[in-house]
Design a protein around this motif. Structure first.
Motif, PDB file in Angstrom:
ATOM      1  N   GLY A   1       8.810  10.743  -0.736  1.00  0.00           N
ATOM      2  CA  GLY A   1       7.996  10.438   0.855  1.00  0.00           C
ATOM      3  C   GLY A   1       7.422   8.702  -0.072  1.00  0.00           C
ATOM      4  O   GLY A   1       7.760   7.806   1.302  1.00  0.00           O
ATOM      5  N   TYR A   2       6.819   8.717  -0.667  1.00  0.00           N
ATOM      6  CA  TYR A   2       6.185   7.115  -1.036  1.00  0.00           C
ATOM      7  C   TYR A   2       7.044   6.377  -1.220  1.00  0.00           C
ATOM      8  O   TYR A   2       6.935   4.953  -0.997  1.00  0.00           O
ATOM      9  N   GLU A   3       7.519   6.881  -2.312  1.00  0.00           N
ATOM     10  CA  GLU A   3       8.204   5.881  -2.460  1.00  0.00           C
ATOM     11  C   GLU A   3       9.522   5.314  -1.998  1.00  0.00           C
ATOM     12  O   GLU A   3      10.279   3.925  -2.264  1.00  0.00           O
ATOM     13  N   ARG A   4       9.763   6.023  -0.294  1.00  0.00           N
ATOM     14  CA  ARG A   4      10.711   5.582   0.411  1.00  0.00           C
ATOM     15  C   ARG A   4       9.929   4.180   1.632  1.00  0.00           C
ATOM     16  O   ARG A   4      10.052   3.750   2.177  1.00  0.00           O
ATOM     17  N   LEU A   5       8.649   5.170   1.755  1.00  0.00           N
ATOM     18  CA  LEU A   5       8.196   4.407   2.833  1.00  0.00           C
ATOM     19  C   LEU A   5       6.862   3.663   1.448  1.00  0.00           C
ATOM     20  O   LEU A   5       5.149   3.915   2.377  1.00  0.00           O
ATOM     21  N   HIS A   6       7.090   2.981   1.113  1.00  0.00           N
ATOM     22  CA  HIS A   6       5.677   2.917  -0.234  1.00  0.00           C
ATOM     23  C   HIS A   6       5.240   1.665   0.257  1.00  0.00           C
ATOM     24  O   HIS A   6       3.460   1.500   0.492  1.00  0.00           O
ATOM     25  N   LYS A   7       5.569   0.152   1.224  1.00  0.00           N
ATOM     26  CA  LYS A   7       5.072  -0.765   1.917  1.00  0.00           C
ATOM     27  C   LYS A   7       4.767  -0.598   2.818  1.00  0.00           C
ATOM     28  O   LYS A   7       3.163  -1.082   2.755  1.00  0.00           O
ATOM     29  N   PRO A   8       5.057   0.205   3.682  1.00  0.00           N
ATOM     30  CA  PRO A   8       3.931   0.842   5.261  1.00  0.00           C
ATOM     31  C   PRO A   8       2.725   1.803   5.036  1.00  0.00           C
ATOM     32  O   PRO A   8       2.022   0.961   4.914  1.00  0.00           O
ATOM     33  N   ILE A   9       3.004   2.236   3.791  1.00  0.00           N
ATOM     34  CA  ILE A   9       1.770   3.299   3.522  1.00  0.00           C
ATOM     35  C   ILE A   9       1.527   2.532   3.106  1.00  0.00           C
ATOM     36  O   ILE A   9      -0.769   2.282   3.303  1.00  0.00           O
ATOM     37  N   ASP A  10       1.402   1.856   2.104  1.00  0.00           N
ATOM     38  CA  ASP A  10       0.435   0.436   0.975  1.00  0.00           C
ATOM     39  C   ASP A  10       0.011   0.204   2.049  1.00  0.00           C
ATOM     40  O   ASP A  10      -1.726  -0.900   2.355  1.00  0.00           O
ATOM     41  N   ALA A  11       0.401  -0.762   3.293  1.00  0.00           N
ATOM     42  CA  ALA A  11       0.031  -1.664   4.133  1.00  0.00           C
ATOM     43  C   ALA A  11      -1.459  -0.935   5.067  1.00  0.00           C
ATOM     44  O   ALA A  11      -2.216  -1.949   4.927  1.00  0.00           O
ATOM     45  N   ALA A  12      -0.963   0.232   5.109  1.00  0.00           N
ATOM     46  CA  ALA A  12      -1.904   0.542   6.009  1.00  0.00           C
ATOM     47  C   ALA A  12      -3.241   1.418   5.242  1.00  0.00           C
ATOM     48  O   ALA A  12      -4.058   1.028   5.956  1.00  0.00           O
ATOM     49  N   LEU A  13      -3.662   1.921   3.713  1.00  0.00           N
ATOM     50  CA  LEU A  13      -4.342   1.687   3.389  1.00  0.00           C
ATOM     51  C   LEU A  13      -5.063   1.119   3.050  1.00  0.00           C
ATOM     52  O   LEU A  13      -6.249   0.575   2.909  1.00  0.00           O
ATOM     53  N   GLY A  14      -4.606  -0.483   2.694  1.00  0.00           N
ATOM     54  CA  GLY A  14      -5.221  -1.781   2.538  1.00  0.00           C
ATOM     55  C   GLY A  14      -5.624  -1.831   3.737  1.00  0.00           C
ATOM     56  O   GLY A  14      -7.190  -2.222   3.873  1.00  0.00           O
ATOM     57  N   GLY A  15      -5.203  -2.009   5.006  1.00  0.00           N
ATOM     58  CA  GLY A  15      -5.954  -2.101   6.437  1.00  0.00           C
ATOM     59  C   GLY A  15      -6.988  -1.683   6.855  1.00  0.00           C
ATOM     60  O   GLY A  15      -7.724  -1.978   6.912  1.00  0.00           O
ATOM     61  N   LEU A  16      -6.896  -0.265   6.045  1.00  0.00           N
ATOM     62  CA  LEU A  16      -8.087   0.920   5.937  1.00  0.00           C
ATOM     63  C   LEU A  16      -9.446   0.177   5.298  1.00  0.00           C
ATOM     64  O   LEU A  16     -10.236   0.292   6.028  1.00  0.00           O
ATOM     65  N   PHE A  17      -8.874   0.238   4.274  1.00  0.00           N
ATOM     66  CA  PHE A  17     -10.257  -0.615   3.312  1.00  0.00           C
ATOM     67  C   PHE A  17     -10.512  -2.096   3.813  1.00  0.00           C
ATOM     68  O   PHE A  17     -11.560  -1.752   3.602  1.00  0.00           O
ATOM     69  N   VAL A  18      -9.842  -2.651   4.207  1.00  0.00           N
ATOM     70  CA  VAL A  18     -10.563  -3.658   4.876  1.00  0.00           C
ATOM     71  C   VAL A  18     -11.376  -3.776   5.683  1.00  0.00           C
ATOM     72  O   VAL A  18     -12.466  -4.056   6.435  1.00  0.00           O
ATOM     73  N   ILE A  19     -10.971  -2.382   6.210  1.00  0.00           N
ATOM     74  CA  ILE A  19     -11.642  -2.596   7.966  1.00  0.00           C
ATOM     75  C   ILE A  19     -12.421  -1.611   7.268  1.00  0.00           C
ATOM     76  O   ILE A  19     -13.811  -1.513   8.141  1.00  0.00           O
ATOM     77  N   LEU A  20     -13.080  -0.732   6.246  1.00  0.00           N
ATOM     78  CA  LEU A  20     -14.018   0.453   6.023  1.00  0.00           C
ATOM     79  C   LEU A  20     -15.182  -0.760   5.914  1.00  0.00           C
ATOM     80  O   LEU A  20     -16.094  -0.651   5.708  1.00  0.00           O
ATOM     81  N   GLY A  21     -14.513  -2.099   5.203  1.00  0.00           N
ATOM     82  CA  GLY A  21     -15.316  -2.848   4.577  1.00  0.00           C
ATOM     83  C   GLY A  21     -16.374  -3.600   5.639  1.00  0.00           C
ATOM     84  O   GLY A  21     -16.926  -4.065   5.266  1.00  0.00           O
ATOM     85  N   LEU A  22     -15.636  -4.204   6.304  1.00  0.00           N
ATOM     86  CA  LEU A  22     -15.740  -4.472   7.778  1.00  0.00           C
ATOM     87  C   LEU A  22     -16.849  -4.221   8.683  1.00  0.00           C
ATOM     88  O   LEU A  22     -17.811  -5.237   8.601  1.00  0.00           O
ATOM     89  N   ALA A  23     -16.362  -2.682   8.399  1.00  0.00           N
ATOM     90  CA  ALA A  23     -17.449  -1.789   9.097  1.00  0.00           C
ATOM     91  C   ALA A  23     -18.865  -1.399   8.510  1.00  0.00           C
ATOM     92  O   ALA A  23     -20.140  -1.327   9.099  1.00  0.00           O
TER      93      ALA A  23
END
Length: 220
Positions: free
Chosen positions: A189-211
């Motif tokens: 599943g990650y091999e097929r969708l690694h770009k949106p998954i990484d984008a979501a995880l990267g965004g979550l880390f940024v949001i957590l940092g800002l929070a």
């Protein structure tokens, strides 16, 4: 310490560990992008970082930090910068991959995650830093709940044993996360969708940092 005190402390800690947070996200992404062994190394790094919080709490260092507005502000700010920076690095790597990818038509399959060798020590370091400076759960848990539950009469031997058990619990849990995330179904599943998954995880880390940034203190 009494048996009930041990049970209360370890149960509370276990519930805090298994609740989703930056440490869970870091282990998940490391496993999916770099493989099972690197995910386990990240989990062991998280467990090792837990020892600093536990020892610091029992030594009174964490209490001093929580009572000092300047020190507490610095800890939170460092954690916020680390989390947001990690998220930005993930997003930046996606942008680089997109701009560097050769244009061979819109029907081309997306490239799989990087298979380049990734040092184990870097995976360990990510886990260690995530739980020591980049985890708001740890800041809140150890400066408030754990510190208030810790009996003042705890001995050095009991404190050492408690720390070892907490490290084992944390390391084992994130090893389980890494093993689950390395199952073939997850990997495919990650091999097929690694770009949106990484984008979501990267965004979550940024949001957590800002929070995590103490905005009220920052602008007063």
């Amino acid at each position: 310490m009494t048996a009930s005190t041990w049970l209360t402390l370890l149960t509370t800690f276990t519930l805090a560990v298994i609740s989703p947070g930056p440490d869970f996200l870091a282990t998940l992404r490391m496993t999916l992008s770099r493989g099972r062994s690197r995910g386990i190394a990240t989990g062991i790094g998280i467990g090792t970082g837990t020892s600093l919080w536990a020892v610091g709490t029992m030594a009174g260092v964490v209490a001093l930090i929580s009572r000092s507005e300047t020190a507490f502000f610095a800890v939170r700010l460092v954690g916020a910068v680390f989390l947001a920076g990690y998220g930005i690095r993930i997003l930046a790597s996606l942008m680089r991959a997109r701009t560097e990818a050769p244009s061979k038509g819109t029907d081309e399959e997306p490239a799989p995650p990087s298979s380049e060798p990734y040092p184990t020590w870097k995976a360990f370091r990510l886990g260690f830093l995530t739980t020591t400076v980049g985890n708001p759960k740890a800041v809140i848990f150890f400066t408030t709940l754990f510190a208030s539950m810790l009996p003042p009469s705890i001995t050095v031997l009991e404190g050492g044993a408690l720390t070892l058990v907490m490290v084992a619990i944390s390391s084992c849990w994130f090893t389980v996360v890494a093993l689950a995330a390395s199952m073939p179904a997850f990997v495919r599943g990650y091999e097929r969708l690694h770009k949106p998954i990484d984008a979501a995880l990267g965004g979550l880390f940024v949001i957590l940092g800002l929070a995590l940034i103490p905005w009220g203190t920052l602008f007063t």
